[in-house]
Design a protein around this motif. Structure first.
Motif: not given
Length: 266
Positions: A3, A11-12, A159, A210-211, A213-214, A216
């Motif tokens: 990641a 975080r994103a 990403q 959503g992105i 959260e992961v 991205g």
């Protein structure tokens, strides 16, 4: 896949990008009828000033992809984008379909785009977005050969990543998606139903969350002549506000995201 770590403890990441196609969206298809072309003119005359005002009020920077034809015909618009601190990237000449071109024609248009935008914007573009996100099998090699830093065309990841070496510097890819683009929902073609903005906004908000959260990058792609209509502009304002208030979300220009990704990925 490891990641990517985002800067400043984020975080994103999120980017607001705009394709300032103006009349070229229709000229590329051989349309010269005045009413059709006026849809593109709306993007420059009415929508762009409001978009720049919204970004200024929100204290956000964005990336604008501008065809060479538009830069030559609307230099004041490009000057306003640059003066506001936004990035200008390459987007073809007259929004031509790259996948239909032979190698010589594709490279000629790429060089022209670089030359025109460097002259009009005052600095050399480092990013490339193909019209309609359609690449040829040699586009990435041409971008590397001509010193681009990043591409924002592919839809395979959430990403940024580095393309395999072709020649020259490895290109950073900053992924996109049709679901984060306004054209599938709002571009009138006579065959496609124009969708109401409310449900589209909800989809964008959910996708951003959503992105994020992961971990991205959410790369929104808007067209001033579409997103600049008042009902849709209200959605853009709400989306910008949501991004600004999302904890630990880095909102940046694509060239900034590309530079960070390169430093992280090697």
């Amino acid at each position: 896949m490891t990641a990517l770590r985002w800067p400043h403890g984020a975080r994103a990441a999120c980017a607001f990008t705009f394709d300032l196609d103006a009349e070229t969206l229709w000229l590329a298809r051989g349309v010269t009828e005045p009413v059709a072309l006026s849809q593109g003119a709306f993007g420059v005359l009415e929508a762009l000033p409001r978009i720049l005002g919204l970004l200024r009020q929100a204290d956000l920077v964005a990336s604008f992809f501008v065809p060479a034809w538009v830069a030559e015909h609307c230099p004041d618009a490009v000057a306003a984008i640059v003066a506001a601190g936004h990035e200008v990237g390459c987007h073809g000449d007259v929004h031509e379909r790259v996948s239909d071109l032979d190698e010589a024609a594709e490279e000629k248009i790429l060089v022209r785009s670089l030359d025109v935008l460097t002259r009009v914007a005052g600095s050399r573009p480092v990013g490339y977005r193909a019209p309609a996100w359609q690449l040829s099998g040699r586009t990435l090699e041409l971008l590397a050969r001509h010193g681009f830093e990043y591409s924002s065309n592919m839809m395979d990841r959430l990403q940024p990543y580095l393309h395999p070496v072709t020649e020259g510097r490895r290109l950073v890819e900053i992924p996109v998606s049709w679901v984060l683009d306004d054209a599938p929902f709002f571009l009138f073609t006579g065959q496609r139903t124009i969708q109401p903005p409310g449900p589209v906004l909800q989809g964008w908000l959910t996708e951003l969350d959503g992105i994020t959260e992961v971990a991205g990058v959410t790369t929104f792609t808007f067209h001033p002549q579409l997103i600049g209509r008042p009902s849709r502009f209200a959605c853009l304002r709400e989306l910008v506000d949501h991004a600004r208030h999302t904890p630990k979300l880095w909102v940046a220009r694509l060239d900034q995201i590309a530079a960070h990704a390169r430093a992280e990925l090697g």
